[in-house]
Design a protein around this motif. Structure first.
Motif, short mmCIF file in Angstrom:
data_model
loop_
_atom_site.label_atom_id
_atom_site.label_comp_id
_atom_site.label_asym_id
_atom_site.label_seq_id
_atom_site.Cartn_x
_atom_site.Cartn_y
_atom_site.Cartn_z
N THR A 18 -52.45 -4.87 -60.96
CA THR A 18 -52.96 -3.76 -61.27
C THR A 18 -54.20 -3.87 -60.54
O THR A 18 -54.57 -5.14 -60.38
CB THR A 18 -53.40 -3.19 -62.65
N ARG A 19 -54.75 -3.04 -59.88
CA ARG A 19 -56.05 -2.91 -58.85
C ARG A 19 -57.05 -2.39 -59.51
O ARG A 19 -56.94 -1.23 -60.05
CB ARG A 19 -55.57 -2.44 -57.65
N CYS A 20 -58.27 -3.17 -59.54
CA CYS A 20 -59.57 -2.41 -59.84
C CYS A 20 -59.79 -1.34 -58.67
O CYS A 20 -59.80 -1.94 -57.49
CB CYS A 20 -60.70 -3.52 -59.87
N GLN A 21 -60.24 -0.37 -59.08
CA GLN A 21 -60.57 0.58 -57.98
C GLN A 21 -61.95 0.67 -57.29
O GLN A 21 -62.37 1.17 -56.26
CB GLN A 21 -60.44 2.04 -58.63
N GLU A 66 -77.99 7.73 -64.02
CA GLU A 66 -77.83 7.54 -62.54
C GLU A 66 -76.47 7.65 -62.13
O GLU A 66 -75.97 8.38 -61.04
CB GLU A 66 -78.17 6.32 -62.15
N LEU A 67 -75.50 7.17 -63.16
CA LEU A 67 -74.19 7.52 -62.93
C LEU A 67 -73.85 8.81 -62.88
O LEU A 67 -72.91 9.25 -61.86
CB LEU A 67 -73.26 6.54 -63.92
N ALA A 68 -74.23 9.64 -63.82
CA ALA A 68 -73.93 11.12 -63.78
C ALA A 68 -74.38 11.86 -62.33
O ALA A 68 -73.64 12.65 -61.86
CB ALA A 68 -74.47 11.82 -65.02
N ARG A 69 -75.42 11.40 -62.09
CA ARG A 69 -76.44 12.05 -61.07
C ARG A 69 -76.03 11.90 -59.55
O ARG A 69 -75.85 12.45 -58.65
CB ARG A 69 -77.78 12.38 -61.20
N ARG A 70 -75.62 10.58 -59.31
CA ARG A 70 -75.66 9.74 -58.09
C ARG A 70 -74.36 9.28 -57.77
O ARG A 70 -73.97 9.23 -56.71
CB ARG A 70 -76.87 8.90 -58.09
N TYR A 71 -73.67 8.86 -58.63
CA TYR A 71 -72.47 7.96 -58.53
C TYR A 71 -71.26 8.58 -59.14
O TYR A 71 -70.75 7.77 -60.00
CB TYR A 71 -72.90 6.55 -58.90
N HIS A 72 -70.87 9.58 -59.19
CA HIS A 72 -69.77 10.26 -59.84
C HIS A 72 -68.50 10.23 -59.24
O HIS A 72 -67.59 10.88 -59.39
CB HIS A 72 -70.21 11.66 -60.51
N THR A 73 -68.39 9.34 -58.23
CA THR A 73 -66.97 9.05 -57.45
C THR A 73 -67.09 7.64 -57.21
O THR A 73 -68.05 7.04 -57.17
CB THR A 73 -66.79 9.76 -56.21
N VAL A 74 -65.68 7.08 -57.30
CA VAL A 74 -65.51 5.62 -56.91
C VAL A 74 -66.22 5.33 -55.46
O VAL A 74 -66.68 4.44 -55.27
CB VAL A 74 -64.16 5.43 -57.03
N GLU A 75 -66.00 6.25 -54.51
CA GLU A 75 -66.57 6.15 -53.11
C GLU A 75 -68.16 6.19 -53.18
O GLU A 75 -68.71 5.04 -52.53
CB GLU A 75 -66.11 7.19 -52.23
N ASP A 76 -68.93 6.74 -54.14
CA ASP A 76 -70.16 6.61 -54.14
C ASP A 76 -70.64 5.26 -54.88
O ASP A 76 -71.41 4.60 -54.55
CB ASP A 76 -70.89 7.54 -55.04
N LEU A 77 -69.91 4.87 -55.94
CA LEU A 77 -70.00 3.64 -56.43
C LEU A 77 -69.80 2.49 -55.49
O LEU A 77 -70.48 1.65 -55.77
CB LEU A 77 -69.01 3.45 -57.88
#
Length: 105
Positions: A18-21, A66-77
């Motif tokens: 399995t892969r970590c996204q 911060e997660l909700a406002r700026r990093y709500h996609t895996v690409e943003d993370l």
């Protein structure tokens, strides 16, 4: 006496892989991460599968707001400045578990 588990490296294409996204490593276990934290209204929103070190580090280094406002996609993370040093390290590592990572609040 509990024995420490051996590091796991699945053969590519094996059913156990399995892969970590976030870090994109092949790992034994992943957990579901809500891209928008449940406390910020993301209970029924999209999720991604993260390995335990990545999941723990995301919550250590970023707040739920911060997660909700700026990093709500895996690409943003993956582009988050706060995670770059960690991602550089973990992508070269075979670590499956990190303990004592919770920030004291």
């Amino acid at each position: 006496m509990a024995r420490r588990p051996k590091l796991f490296e699945a053969a590519p294409g094996s059913p156990a892989e399995t892969r970590c996204q976030l870090c994109e490593r092949a790992v034994r276990h992943t957990s579901r991460h809500h891209l928008v934290p449940r406390e910020e209204g993301g209970r029924y929103g999209p999720t991604v599968d993260l390995c335990q070190p990545c999941h723990s580090s995301v919550h250590l280094l970023l707040t739920n707001k911060e997660l909700a406002r700026r990093y709500h996609t895996v690409e943003d993370l993956q582009r988050a400045e706060e995670l770059q040093k960690y991602l550089h390290w973990i992508r070269r590592s075979r670590v499956e578990r990190i303990t004592n990572r919770r920030r004291r609040r």
